[in-house]
Design a protein around this motif. Structure first.
Motif, PDB file in Angstrom:
ATOM      1  N   HIS A 242     -11.363  16.606  14.561  1.00  0.00           N
ATOM      2  CA  HIS A 242     -11.601  15.176  14.381  1.00  0.00           C
ATOM      3  C   HIS A 242     -10.345  14.371  14.690  1.00  0.00           C
ATOM      4  N   LYS A 243      -9.154  14.994  14.529  1.00  0.00           N
ATOM      5  CA  LYS A 243      -7.923  14.309  14.903  1.00  0.00           C
ATOM      6  C   LYS A 243      -7.901  14.056  16.411  1.00  0.00           C
ATOM      7  N   LEU A 244      -8.437  14.992  17.199  1.00  0.00           N
ATOM      8  CA  LEU A 244      -8.513  14.770  18.643  1.00  0.00           C
ATOM      9  C   LEU A 244      -9.413  13.576  18.948  1.00  0.00           C
ATOM     10  N   ARG A 245     -10.521  13.473  18.216  1.00  0.00           N
ATOM     11  CA  ARG A 245     -11.441  12.355  18.410  1.00  0.00           C
ATOM     12  C   ARG A 245     -10.777  11.028  18.028  1.00  0.00           C
ATOM     13  N   HIS A 246     -10.088  11.016  16.883  1.00  0.00           N
ATOM     14  CA  HIS A 246      -9.355   9.817  16.482  1.00  0.00           C
ATOM     15  C   HIS A 246      -8.302   9.447  17.526  1.00  0.00           C
ATOM     16  N   SER A 247      -7.592  10.457  18.009  1.00  0.00           N
ATOM     17  CA  SER A 247      -6.527  10.209  18.979  1.00  0.00           C
ATOM     18  C   SER A 247      -7.104   9.673  20.284  1.00  0.00           C
ATOM     19  N   PHE A 248      -8.216  10.220  20.714  1.00  0.00           N
ATOM     20  CA  PHE A 248      -8.900   9.760  21.921  1.00  0.00           C
ATOM     21  C   PHE A 248      -9.193   8.267  21.832  1.00  0.00           C
ATOM     22  N   ALA A 249      -9.787   7.840  20.721  1.00  0.00           N
ATOM     23  CA  ALA A 249     -10.163   6.437  20.554  1.00  0.00           C
ATOM     24  C   ALA A 249      -8.932   5.540  20.491  1.00  0.00           C
ATOM     25  N   THR A 250      -7.937   5.952  19.718  1.00  0.00           N
ATOM     26  CA  THR A 250      -6.743   5.131  19.552  1.00  0.00           C
ATOM     27  C   THR A 250      -5.971   4.990  20.855  1.00  0.00           C
ATOM     28  N   HIS A 251      -5.831   6.098  21.597  1.00  0.00           N
ATOM     29  CA  HIS A 251      -5.082   6.046  22.853  1.00  0.00           C
ATOM     30  C   HIS A 251      -5.802   5.189  23.893  1.00  0.00           C
ATOM     31  N   LEU A 252      -7.137   5.189  23.870  1.00  0.00           N
ATOM     32  CA  LEU A 252      -7.887   4.308  24.775  1.00  0.00           C
ATOM     33  C   LEU A 252      -7.596   2.843  24.481  1.00  0.00           C
TER      34      LEU A 252
END
Length: 296
Positions: A242-252
């Protein structure tokens, strides 16, 4: 029919008509079973007897037993869903939850990994073994698409459209969405699919990412391998799918993507769920301003 019977009917409705995932159904069933037990203890055994007092005292009782605001809100959500169903079925005439306030929950921002940490994790798997090539492809797909881990384990080979460069995600309620994949993820998938085609267990399953036994990887296995790769790279921050998912959204968002696009990519039904990431992106903007502006 007694209250317990109507709960069973409601759960069947969620399973058949709304196609909720088994884990979600289990959570609803658990929460509603506790509500029914409280109601029966207070002499309410039939759905027609439900009122705001029963719902309110249930939340008070749960709070006294140590239930936090977030969990209480989840329990209330389950009861509200049941109440709406009973109203629709004309079992009750008044919503017993209408006057019950939702517990106030403080905003908890998701923790994310920096780009450097993400790149280190993506580079961690051994590219000379089947497992390593599989893991690299899977991690690349997860970061490139922001898929939930439950969506990753459900992926099939046919869900990848290499020509269009997209993956078909099967989200909550079996809702489907197309998510684009970048070239690094597609290249990693090409390497993996070439090895997968020659794998002796591949003929018996359509699962994209194969476990050692030939079936799909489990959520627990993905969590374990991701945390293992993070530790191997010396990353001390908590790491999870889920950290990867959070990171994906934030970096976008930090890169300039608009929130509606991110909402679509994540598969959020409500943009309010996505808005939590804008606070993280705002922090990034403020940090950049303080670093770059001479009068900051």
């Amino acid at each position: 029919m007694d209250l317990s019977g109507w709960v069973d009917v409601y759960l069947d409705h969620l399973r058949v008509e709304r196609a909720l995932a088994p884990l979600t159904l289990d959570a609803y069933g658990h929460d509603l079973a506790q509500f029914v037990a409280h109601a029966e203890t207070n002499g309410v055994t039939r759905a027609e007897q439900l009122d705001a007092t029963v719902v309110g005292t249930y939340l008070v009782s749960a709070g006294k037993q140590g239930l936090g605001a977030r969990s209480a809100a989840r329990h209330l959500s389950a009861v509200r869903g049941l109440a709406r169903f009973l109203l629709r079925e004309r079992v009750i005439e008044v919503d017993p939850c209408a006057l019950v306030e939702r517990p106030k929950i403080g905003r908890r921002l998701p923790r994310v990994l920096g780009v450097e940490d993400i790149l280190a994790i993506l580079d961690a798997p051994d590219a000379t073994s089947f497992r390593g090539v599989r893991d690299r492809a899977m991690l690349q797909v997860m970061y490139a698409s922001g898929l939930r881990v439950s969506e990753v384990v459900r992926l099939k080979v046919g869900d990848i459209d290499r020509r269009k460069g997209v993956v078909m995600a099967h989200g909550k309620g079996d809702k489907r969405r197309l998510v684009p994949l970048g070239e690094p993820a597609l290249a990693a998938l090409d390497d993996y699919l070439a090895l997968r085609a020659a794998h002796p267990r591949a003929v018996s399953t359509s699962a994209l990412f194969l476990s050692p036994r030939g079936g799909p990887l489990t959520r627990q296995a993905i969590w374990k391998l991701l945390t293992g790769y993070a530790r191997a790279k010396g990353i001390t921050k908590p790491s999870s799918p889920h950290k990867l998912r959070h990171s994906f959204a934030t970096h976008l968002l930090e890169g300039g993507a608009d929130i509606r696009t991110v909402q679509t990519l994540l598969g959020h039904a409500d943009v309010a769920t996505t808005e939590v990431y804008t606070h993280l992106a705002d922090d990034h903007v403020r940090a950049a301003y303080r670093k770059a502006h001479p009068r900051a």
